[in-house]
Design an enzyme around this catalytic site. Structure first.
Site, PDB file in Angstrom:
ATOM      1  N   SER A 111       8.173  16.449  48.314  1.00 18.21           N
ATOM      2  CA  SER A 111       9.275  15.498  48.283  1.00 18.21           C
ATOM      3  C   SER A 111       8.922  14.143  47.571  1.00 18.21           C
ATOM      4  O   SER A 111       8.717  14.071  46.511  1.00 18.21           O
ATOM      5  CB  SER A 111       9.902  14.873  49.785  1.00 18.21           C
ATOM      6  OG  SER A 111      10.713  14.430  49.804  1.00 18.21           O
ATOM      7  N   HIS A 112       9.013  12.934  48.343  1.00 20.11           N
ATOM      8  CA  HIS A 112       9.036  11.626  47.547  1.00 20.11           C
ATOM      9  C   HIS A 112       7.340  11.243  47.788  1.00 20.11           C
ATOM     10  O   HIS A 112       7.212  10.143  47.112  1.00 20.11           O
ATOM     11  CB  HIS A 112       9.584  10.700  48.427  1.00 20.11           C
ATOM     12  CG  HIS A 112       9.254  10.932  50.071  1.00 20.11           C
ATOM     13  ND1 HIS A 112       9.755  11.883  50.785  1.00 20.11           N
ATOM     14  CD2 HIS A 112       8.488  10.280  50.899  1.00 20.11           C
ATOM     15  CE1 HIS A 112       9.281  11.912  52.095  1.00 20.11           C
ATOM     16  NE2 HIS A 112       8.485  10.613  52.091  1.00 20.11           N
ATOM     17  N   ASP A 275      14.681  11.527  44.471  1.00 24.31           N
ATOM     18  CA  ASP A 275      13.222  11.678  44.532  1.00 24.31           C
ATOM     19  C   ASP A 275      12.531  12.710  44.062  1.00 24.31           C
ATOM     20  O   ASP A 275      13.103  13.446  43.015  1.00 24.31           O
ATOM     21  CB  ASP A 275      12.984  11.863  46.220  1.00 24.31           C
ATOM     22  CG  ASP A 275      13.396  12.845  46.885  1.00 24.31           C
ATOM     23  OD1 ASP A 275      14.374  13.530  46.243  1.00 24.31           O
ATOM     24  OD2 ASP A 275      12.809  13.220  47.784  1.00 24.31           O
ATOM     25  N   ASP A 277      11.911  15.836  44.892  1.00 26.03           N
ATOM     26  CA  ASP A 277      12.520  16.987  44.521  1.00 26.03           C
ATOM     27  C   ASP A 277      13.919  17.199  44.888  1.00 26.03           C
ATOM     28  O   ASP A 277      14.667  18.265  44.833  1.00 26.03           O
ATOM     29  CB  ASP A 277      12.130  18.008  46.042  1.00 26.03           C
ATOM     30  CG  ASP A 277      12.233  17.024  47.250  1.00 26.03           C
ATOM     31  OD1 ASP A 277      12.349  16.112  47.276  1.00 26.03           O
ATOM     32  OD2 ASP A 277      12.581  18.051  48.189  1.00 26.03           O
ATOM     33  N   ASP A 279      16.270  15.669  46.566  1.00 24.37           N
ATOM     34  CA  ASP A 279      17.127  15.654  47.917  1.00 24.37           C
ATOM     35  C   ASP A 279      17.473  14.256  48.259  1.00 24.37           C
ATOM     36  O   ASP A 279      18.498  14.049  49.105  1.00 24.37           O
ATOM     37  CB  ASP A 279      16.767  16.790  48.885  1.00 24.37           C
ATOM     38  CG  ASP A 279      15.215  16.146  49.561  1.00 24.37           C
ATOM     39  OD1 ASP A 279      14.727  15.273  48.779  1.00 24.37           O
ATOM     40  OD2 ASP A 279      14.813  16.838  50.526  1.00 24.37           O
ATOM     41  N   ARG A 280      16.826  13.220  47.890  1.00 26.38           N
ATOM     42  CA  ARG A 280      17.083  11.682  48.381  1.00 26.38           C
ATOM     43  C   ARG A 280      17.881  11.051  47.330  1.00 26.38           C
ATOM     44  O   ARG A 280      17.675  11.395  46.064  1.00 26.38           O
ATOM     45  CB  ARG A 280      15.827  10.970  48.569  1.00 26.38           C
ATOM     46  CG  ARG A 280      14.870  11.665  49.789  1.00 26.38           C
ATOM     47  CD  ARG A 280      13.854  10.585  49.916  1.00 26.38           C
ATOM     48  NE  ARG A 280      13.201  11.028  51.094  1.00 26.38           N
ATOM     49  CZ  ARG A 280      12.417  10.323  52.010  1.00 26.38           C
ATOM     50  NH1 ARG A 280      12.016   9.052  51.539  1.00 26.38           N
ATOM     51  NH2 ARG A 280      11.814  10.910  53.169  1.00 26.38           N
ATOM     52  N   LYS A 374      19.614  17.958  52.385  1.00 24.76           N
ATOM     53  CA  LYS A 374      20.206  16.738  51.730  1.00 24.76           C
ATOM     54  C   LYS A 374      20.250  16.946  50.375  1.00 24.76           C
ATOM     55  O   LYS A 374      19.502  17.846  49.652  1.00 24.76           O
ATOM     56  CB  LYS A 374      19.391  15.479  52.158  1.00 24.76           C
ATOM     57  CG  LYS A 374      17.897  15.378  51.969  1.00 24.76           C
ATOM     58  CD  LYS A 374      17.433  14.149  52.461  1.00 24.76           C
ATOM     59  CE  LYS A 374      16.001  14.143  52.565  1.00 24.76           C
ATOM     60  NZ  LYS A 374      15.188  14.765  53.521  1.00 24.76           N
TER      61      LYS A 374
END
Ligand code: G1P
Ligand code: ZN
Length: 541
Positions: A111-112, A275, A277, A279-280, A374
């Protein structure tokens, strides 16, 4: 061609808030990836199944994809749908899992968290509904890793993952697909693309910082090619294995370039970032930052302006530490309102059951029932659709929103890389102190309740305990403390701070100033400095 490799359990393969995350060298260690992937297949089954595979393009993504494909083939999978280059944003992967009615998918991402040879890597399994595996399933995977004795892998040359089309790997079909096309088509069904094209044609200017991460190609295709935003609207648009050294977390600290531009002279109308991937999301207006909790509330209040939500919302769900701003909108609309533990997996049942349409977390996560993750770009497009219809600035929309509902001042303070034993000792002492807190007055505020959040899923009745300490004050102020479940180094303490201002006065303060008494109370009640030596947070959002 199938080899069965003897292996041994490796300690610590326990998925956290969002899959298994470790330092990349750990994941690249002997049998590490293989053990975990075999545990996934042992738990969910593999023979005859179809899965989706993709990741955010971080270091080791490409090689891990080859290993996962060879293991899927050796375990009897029928078909693997892989994003070209082994790349898929997390929301796009969720969509492909659903669109193709598959048996789930494997997403390679941390992710982030930064990527690179010395940074982070991760693997997570998503269910046939497109959402992250629930706790019972990840726990079963973890248990499997503690008893594993062998894994199966095919001996074969690398697949050509750079070329769209069909290949055969042992008995398994591999379909390499365009990572963007189906996702972009989905967005066209939800939003008024002609209105958005007209917005950009009318001179609306936007900056989208993709942070050298996976959203770049999606944002260029949708914003620049399909919607006509000026070329160069998307910056840091090429995904890189180390994210160009950026920390691909879209918050004011890490997306500081975007923040500087949006707060500076000649700022564009709208700014956004996403982010690692995809999703943010972070949303910024000219001269004004939108906190994720406020963003969720504004989206809930205005979603009906976009075609995909014109019939209204069934309900709004937020994670417990997210501010209560969205609750006020849900109450006004007379729709369902849900408070879940941290982590997107807890929204899955509500979305599947049609009880929630929009979901959000204070950690820059917003999404809807269009997928089961998300979705950063989705949130940005919904904001754009609202701006196109309301023809107001972000600042004006926020001002009106606060005037209507009052303002939930909100901030999260993160204390990173605390020694785990110290963080655990602090949380244990805090938990022990909870029964004595109600009635106490701290910083002039009376504590009305204090507990450790437990959640009973309203759909399947499953119960999750110890999801974060909550200390509630009269007047709607609140402190929440929990330890991160995604970090890879020591413990990260998250302190969530909230204060409600009903208005009409006092709606335009600096959040850190408005929250000052709540911040002081959080330090006093947690005895943070005493236990950890820390006084100031590493990241403030
Ligand atoms: C963090 C966020 C949480 C989010 C998760 C995955 O988890 O706080 O809201 O769902 O990342 O993106 P944490 O590190 O707090 O466990
Ligand atoms: Zn993410």
């Amino acid at each position: 061609m199938i080899t069965t490799v003897a292996t041994q359990p490796i300690a610590g393969q326990k998925p956290g808030t969002s899959g298994l995350r470790k330092k990349t060298p750990v994941f690249m260690g002997p049998h590490y990836l293989e053990n975990f992937v075999q545990a996934i297949f042992d738990v969910v089954g593999c023979a005859g199944k179809t899965f989706v595979l993709g990741g955010d393009g971080r270091y080791f993504n490409d090689r891990a994809a080859q290993v996962i494909c060879r293991m899927a083939a050796a375990n009897g999978a029928a078909r693997m749908i892989v994003g070209r280059g082994a790349i898929l944003s997390t929301p796009a992967a969720s969509h492909l899992i659903r669109l193709n009615k598959t048996d789930g998918g494997i997403i390679m991402s941390a992710s982030h968290n930064p990527g690179g040879p010395e940074e982070d890597f991760g693997v997570k399994f998503n269910m046939p509904n497109g959402g992250p595996a629930p706790e019972a399933v990840t726990e079963a995977m973890y248990q499997r890793t503690t008893t594993i004795t062998e894994y199966r892998i095919l001996e074969a040359q690398d697949l050509d993952l750079a070329t769209i089309g069909r290949q055969q790997l042992g008995g398994m079909i591999v379909d390499v697909v365009d990572p963007v096309a189906d996702y972009a088509a989905l967005m066209e069904t939800l939003f008024d693309f002609p209105a958005l094209r007209a917005l950009f044609a009318g001179g609306f200017r936007m900056r989208m910082d993709a942070m050298c991460a996976v959203t770049g190609p999606y944002a260029v295709e949708i914003l620049e090619r399909r919607l006509g935003a000026a070329p160069g609207t998307v910056t840091h648009a090429t995904p890189l294995p180390d994210f160009g050294g950026m920390h691909p977390d879209p918050n004011p600290t890490w997306a500081h370039e975007l923040m500087a531009e949006m707060m500076g002279e000649g700022a564009p109308d709208f700014g956004a970032a996403s982010d690692g991937d995809g999703d943010r999301n972070m949303v910024v207006g000219r001269g004004i930052y939108v906190s994720p909790s406020d963003s969720l509330a504004v989206l809930a209040a205005n979603a009906h302006l976009a075609p995909g939500y014109a019939r209204g919302l069934a309900g709004v769900a937020r994670s417990m530490p997210t501010s209560a701003a969205a609750d006020r909108v849900a109450n006004a609309l007379g729709i369902g309102r849900f408070e879940t533990p941290t982590g997107w997996k807890f929204f899955g049942n509500l979305l599947d059951a049609g009880r929630a349409t929009l979901c959000g977390e204070e950690s820059f996560g917003t999404g809807s029932d269009h997928v089961r993750e998300k979705d950063g770009l989705w949130a940005i497009l919904l904001w754009l659709n609202i701006l196109a219809v309301r023809k107001q600035s972000v600042a004006d929309i926020l001002t009106e929103h606060w005037a209507t509902y009052g303002r939930n001042y909100y901030s999260r303070h993160d204390f990173e890389a605390i020694a785990t034993d110290k963080a655990d000792a602090m949380m244990a002492a805090l938990r022990a102190s909870l029964p004595g807190l109600p009635g106490q007055v701290v910083e002039g505020m009376t504590i009305t309740a204090a507990d450790d959040f437990a959640y009973t899923d309203p759909v399947d009745g499953s119960v999750s305990h110890k999801q974060g300490v909550r200390i509630l004050f009269d007047g709607g102020s609140r402190i929440v403390l929990r330890l991160s479940g995604t970090g890879t180094e020591g413990a990260t303490l998250r302190v969530y701070l909230e204060r409600y201002a009903p208005g009409p006065d006092g709606l335009h303060h600096d959040p850190q100033e408005a929250l000052a008494p709540v911040i002081r109370a959080s330090l006093a009640l947690s005895r943070l400095t005493e236990f950890t030596g820390r006084t100031t947070p590493d990241v403030v959002t």
